[in-house]
Design a protein around this motif. Sequence first.
Motif, PDB file in Angstrom:
ATOM      1  N   LYS A 280       0.841  -1.190   0.000  1.00  0.00           N
ATOM      2  CA  LYS A 280       0.000   0.000   0.000  1.00  0.00           C
ATOM      3  C   LYS A 280       0.878   1.243   0.000  1.00  0.00           C
ATOM      4  CE  LYS A 280      -4.406  -1.322   0.395  1.00  0.00           C
ATOM      5  NZ  LYS A 280      -5.465  -0.872  -0.534  1.00  0.00           N
ATOM      6  N   VAL A 281       0.470   2.253  -0.771  1.00  0.00           N
ATOM      7  CA  VAL A 281       1.122   3.557  -0.732  1.00  0.00           C
ATOM      8  C   VAL A 281       0.143   4.532  -0.090  1.00  0.00           C
ATOM      9  CG1 VAL A 281       2.061   5.474  -2.071  1.00  0.00           C
ATOM     10  CG2 VAL A 281       2.508   3.112  -2.785  1.00  0.00           C
ATOM     11  N   VAL A 282       0.517   5.082   1.065  1.00  0.00           N
ATOM     12  CA  VAL A 282      -0.286   6.106   1.719  1.00  0.00           C
ATOM     13  C   VAL A 282       0.181   7.446   1.175  1.00  0.00           C
ATOM     14  CG1 VAL A 282      -0.845   7.205   3.915  1.00  0.00           C
ATOM     15  CG2 VAL A 282      -0.673   4.714   3.779  1.00  0.00           C
ATOM     16  N   LEU A 283      -0.640   8.046   0.342  1.00  0.00           N
ATOM     17  CA  LEU A 283      -0.301   9.308  -0.314  1.00  0.00           C
ATOM     18  C   LEU A 283      -0.899  10.448   0.507  1.00  0.00           C
ATOM     19  CD1 LEU A 283       0.925  10.854  -2.699  1.00  0.00           C
ATOM     20  CD2 LEU A 283      -1.188  10.419  -3.966  1.00  0.00           C
ATOM     21  N   VAL A 284      -0.023  11.253   1.115  1.00  0.00           N
ATOM     22  CA  VAL A 284      -0.447  12.277   2.063  1.00  0.00           C
ATOM     23  C   VAL A 284      -0.682  13.596   1.333  1.00  0.00           C
ATOM     24  CG1 VAL A 284       0.151  13.535   4.177  1.00  0.00           C
ATOM     25  CG2 VAL A 284       0.882  11.148   3.886  1.00  0.00           C
ATOM     26  N   THR A 285      -1.797  14.227   1.633  1.00  0.00           N
ATOM     27  CA  THR A 285      -2.094  15.547   1.084  1.00  0.00           C
ATOM     28  C   THR A 285      -2.730  16.404   2.162  1.00  0.00           C
ATOM     29  OG1 THR A 285      -3.047  16.736  -0.805  1.00  0.00           O
ATOM     30  CG2 THR A 285      -4.415  15.014   0.217  1.00  0.00           C
ATOM     31  N   GLN A 286      -3.018  17.639   1.831  1.00  0.00           N
ATOM     32  CA  GLN A 286      -3.749  18.534   2.719  1.00  0.00           C
ATOM     33  C   GLN A 286      -4.780  19.292   1.899  1.00  0.00           C
ATOM     34  OE1 GLN A 286      -1.315  21.076   5.187  1.00  0.00           O
ATOM     35  NE2 GLN A 286      -0.064  19.380   5.939  1.00  0.00           N
ATOM     36  N   LEU A 287      -5.720  19.914   2.583  1.00  0.00           N
ATOM     37  CA  LEU A 287      -6.766  20.669   1.891  1.00  0.00           C
ATOM     38  C   LEU A 287      -6.271  22.077   1.593  1.00  0.00           C
ATOM     39  CD1 LEU A 287      -9.910  19.457   3.875  1.00  0.00           C
ATOM     40  CD2 LEU A 287      -9.056  18.657   1.654  1.00  0.00           C
ATOM     41  N   SER A 288      -5.281  22.141   0.691  1.00  0.00           N
ATOM     42  CA  SER A 288      -4.742  23.425   0.247  1.00  0.00           C
ATOM     43  C   SER A 288      -4.451  23.333  -1.240  1.00  0.00           C
ATOM     44  CB  SER A 288      -3.456  23.781   1.005  1.00  0.00           C
ATOM     45  OG  SER A 288      -2.398  22.919   0.626  1.00  0.00           O
ATOM     46  N   VAL A 289      -4.414  24.466  -1.902  1.00  0.00           N
ATOM     47  CA  VAL A 289      -4.183  24.487  -3.349  1.00  0.00           C
ATOM     48  C   VAL A 289      -2.851  23.847  -3.724  1.00  0.00           C
ATOM     49  CG1 VAL A 289      -3.839  25.986  -5.353  1.00  0.00           C
ATOM     50  CG2 VAL A 289      -5.689  26.474  -3.737  1.00  0.00           C
ATOM     51  N   PRO A 290      -1.704  24.254  -3.129  1.00  0.00           N
ATOM     52  CA  PRO A 290      -0.428  23.636  -3.525  1.00  0.00           C
ATOM     53  C   PRO A 290      -0.395  22.133  -3.273  1.00  0.00           C
ATOM     54  CG  PRO A 290      -0.049  25.651  -2.274  1.00  0.00           C
ATOM     55  CD  PRO A 290      -1.498  25.325  -2.129  1.00  0.00           C
ATOM     56  N   ALA A 291      -0.914  21.703  -2.126  1.00  0.00           N
ATOM     57  CA  ALA A 291      -0.864  20.275  -1.794  1.00  0.00           C
ATOM     58  C   ALA A 291      -1.694  19.454  -2.778  1.00  0.00           C
ATOM     59  CB  ALA A 291      -1.357  20.054  -0.366  1.00  0.00           C
ATOM     60  N   LEU A 292      -2.877  19.917  -3.131  1.00  0.00           N
ATOM     61  CA  LEU A 292      -3.741  19.162  -4.043  1.00  0.00           C
ATOM     62  C   LEU A 292      -3.205  19.165  -5.463  1.00  0.00           C
ATOM     63  CD1 LEU A 292      -7.226  20.132  -2.610  1.00  0.00           C
ATOM     64  CD2 LEU A 292      -6.090  17.907  -2.460  1.00  0.00           C
ATOM     65  N   ARG A 293      -2.584  20.266  -5.869  1.00  0.00           N
ATOM     66  CA  ARG A 293      -1.919  20.265  -7.183  1.00  0.00           C
ATOM     67  C   ARG A 293      -0.845  19.182  -7.233  1.00  0.00           C
ATOM     68  NH1 ARG A 293      -2.108  24.385 -10.918  1.00  0.00           N
ATOM     69  NH2 ARG A 293      -3.293  26.252 -10.381  1.00  0.00           N
ATOM     70  N   SER A 294      -0.023  19.130  -6.186  1.00  0.00           N
ATOM     71  CA  SER A 294       1.035  18.130  -6.127  1.00  0.00           C
ATOM     72  C   SER A 294       0.452  16.715  -6.123  1.00  0.00           C
ATOM     73  CB  SER A 294       1.876  18.354  -4.859  1.00  0.00           C
ATOM     74  OG  SER A 294       2.816  17.332  -4.689  1.00  0.00           O
ATOM     75  N   SER A 323     -11.149  24.864   7.056  1.00  0.00           N
ATOM     76  CA  SER A 323     -10.423  24.969   5.795  1.00  0.00           C
ATOM     77  C   SER A 323     -11.306  25.530   4.693  1.00  0.00           C
ATOM     78  CB  SER A 323      -9.911  23.588   5.387  1.00  0.00           C
ATOM     79  OG  SER A 323      -9.338  23.638   4.106  1.00  0.00           O
ATOM     80  N   ALA A 324     -10.702  26.319   3.806  1.00  0.00           N
ATOM     81  CA  ALA A 324     -11.454  26.887   2.682  1.00  0.00           C
ATOM     82  C   ALA A 324     -11.877  25.824   1.687  1.00  0.00           C
ATOM     83  CB  ALA A 324     -10.605  27.949   1.982  1.00  0.00           C
ATOM     84  N   LEU A 325     -11.181  24.687   1.665  1.00  0.00           N
ATOM     85  CA  LEU A 325     -11.506  23.595   0.754  1.00  0.00           C
ATOM     86  C   LEU A 325     -12.111  22.443   1.539  1.00  0.00           C
ATOM     87  CD1 LEU A 325      -8.251  23.536  -1.410  1.00  0.00           C
ATOM     88  CD2 LEU A 325     -10.468  24.437  -2.089  1.00  0.00           C
ATOM     89  N   SER A 326     -13.040  21.744   0.919  1.00  0.00           N
ATOM     90  CA  SER A 326     -13.660  20.592   1.557  1.00  0.00           C
ATOM     91  C   SER A 326     -13.078  19.304   0.988  1.00  0.00           C
ATOM     92  CB  SER A 326     -15.171  20.613   1.327  1.00  0.00           C
ATOM     93  OG  SER A 326     -15.451  20.372  -0.055  1.00  0.00           O
ATOM     94  N   VAL A 327     -13.393  18.184   1.635  1.00  0.00           N
ATOM     95  CA  VAL A 327     -12.989  16.889   1.112  1.00  0.00           C
ATOM     96  C   VAL A 327     -13.614  16.654  -0.254  1.00  0.00           C
ATOM     97  CG1 VAL A 327     -13.222  14.395   1.474  1.00  0.00           C
ATOM     98  CG2 VAL A 327     -12.521  15.868   3.370  1.00  0.00           C
ATOM     99  N   SER A 328     -14.867  17.072  -0.430  1.00  0.00           N
ATOM    100  CA  SER A 328     -15.525  16.911  -1.732  1.00  0.00           C
ATOM    101  C   SER A 328     -14.803  17.697  -2.811  1.00  0.00           C
ATOM    102  CB  SER A 328     -16.990  17.360  -1.636  1.00  0.00           C
ATOM    103  OG  SER A 328     -17.716  16.509  -0.793  1.00  0.00           O
ATOM    104  N   ASP A 329     -14.367  18.918  -2.467  1.00  0.00           N
ATOM    105  CA  ASP A 329     -13.574  19.703  -3.417  1.00  0.00           C
ATOM    106  C   ASP A 329     -12.310  18.936  -3.806  1.00  0.00           C
ATOM    107  OD1 ASP A 329     -15.256  21.959  -3.472  1.00  0.00           O
ATOM    108  OD2 ASP A 329     -14.308  22.782  -1.674  1.00  0.00           O
ATOM    109  N   ALA A 330     -11.618  18.390  -2.803  1.00  0.00           N
ATOM    110  CA  ALA A 330     -10.362  17.670  -3.051  1.00  0.00           C
ATOM    111  C   ALA A 330     -10.602  16.467  -3.950  1.00  0.00           C
ATOM    112  CB  ALA A 330      -9.746  17.238  -1.729  1.00  0.00           C
TER     113      ALA A 330
END
Length: 409
Positions: A280-294, A323-330
């Motif tokens: 399994k690869v646990v791919l870590v992100t955050q609810l922010s524009v730079p993190a989701l782009r990456s 957060s300004a972004l939601s999980v649904s947005d992500a």
Amino acid sequence: TEAAIVVVQSTPAERTALIIGDAAHPNASAETVLARFGFSVPERVPTLAAATSRLRSAHFDLVILSLEHLGPVELALIEHEIRPATPAIIGTAPGAPPELILSAMRAGIPEFVSAPIDEKEFGIAVDRLVRRMKVPVRAAGTTIAVYSAKGGLGTTTVAVNLAAALAKQTETRRVALADFVVVGGDVRVVLDVKPAYDIGDLVMKVDRIDGDLLFSLLTQGPGGIWTLPSSDKPEVLELIDANAAATIIAQLRSNFGFVVIDTEHYLSERTLAALDAADKVVLVTQLSVPALRSTQRTLQLFDRLGYAADKIMVIVNRSDAASALSVSDAESVIGRPIMWKLPNDFRACADATTQGVPVLEYEPDSALSRSYANLAAKLAGRTVSEGLASNNGADSDTRKGRLFRLGRR
């Protein structure tokens, strides 16, 4: 005093032994122990050179040698002549100075007992080697790589606490945590371990690594986690290529029920080896524009690498209702479900790091600790009571979603 070696050869009926000099003194005790494990009366030679000559004409299963007065030439002879012929070797010497044992390990000697030999101690060493001769088939452990192509998202914290949660839940299965940020990684800092050895020491022995050597170089951290810390030496970067990384991971997974790997934030050879080897690869992100782009770009790369969708588990770290972004947005942005969200608890994480322990030990009843416990349970295939994020796919075409549409179809 010249070095002494005992070598043992298997026959259909019994094993045989060769002793050099007085390494197995007192002889009666050595012969009693060897006989108990199916060895015939050992053969004896006076010197290391004589043992080397004898090994060229006969096969032996076990070698016992004196470590006293061994210089670089003798150690090289053991490494290049004796060990290839007989990998099962016991070294003896009065006392146990660490530098002497380390030199012996580097020459490929897997067992050490004090001289004169004690029957019980000697018997334990022989027993370990005899069991190793049979090479039991081990069930491979589960390997989990924690990755993010962007720094600062908390991948090391996730890796450490995931390992801690697995160790707490699976007491009958050992858990290893390997820092594949091979120079300057933060696992040792987060867990406040002061290792005698690190991944640089292990890679120097990678061509003959086995379970015993592996355990001798690992450091047991808080919560019973066996850690393989990073090195402080820049030259280690050049030593750990894809082959070395794959060999280390294979040994870890054959000796541990779970292996958690904290990876670098770019796709080096060793990072690719870790991702390839992972169940399994646990791919870590955050609810922010730079993190989701990456994260979006990383998932596209994973597609090109041919990774199955169910191999990748996207999780949101430091999830915050404000957060300004939601999980649904992500989910709309990356085109994949967010499989988990870890609540934001900066104070608990910072205080735990200051104390050098996982959050699960520092504040076991916190929402963050419970979330890590449930994440570990999910990865281990057990029932999960909470922690799942929304995973209902892409939602409405929000402005935030359009911000990230980088040519997706």
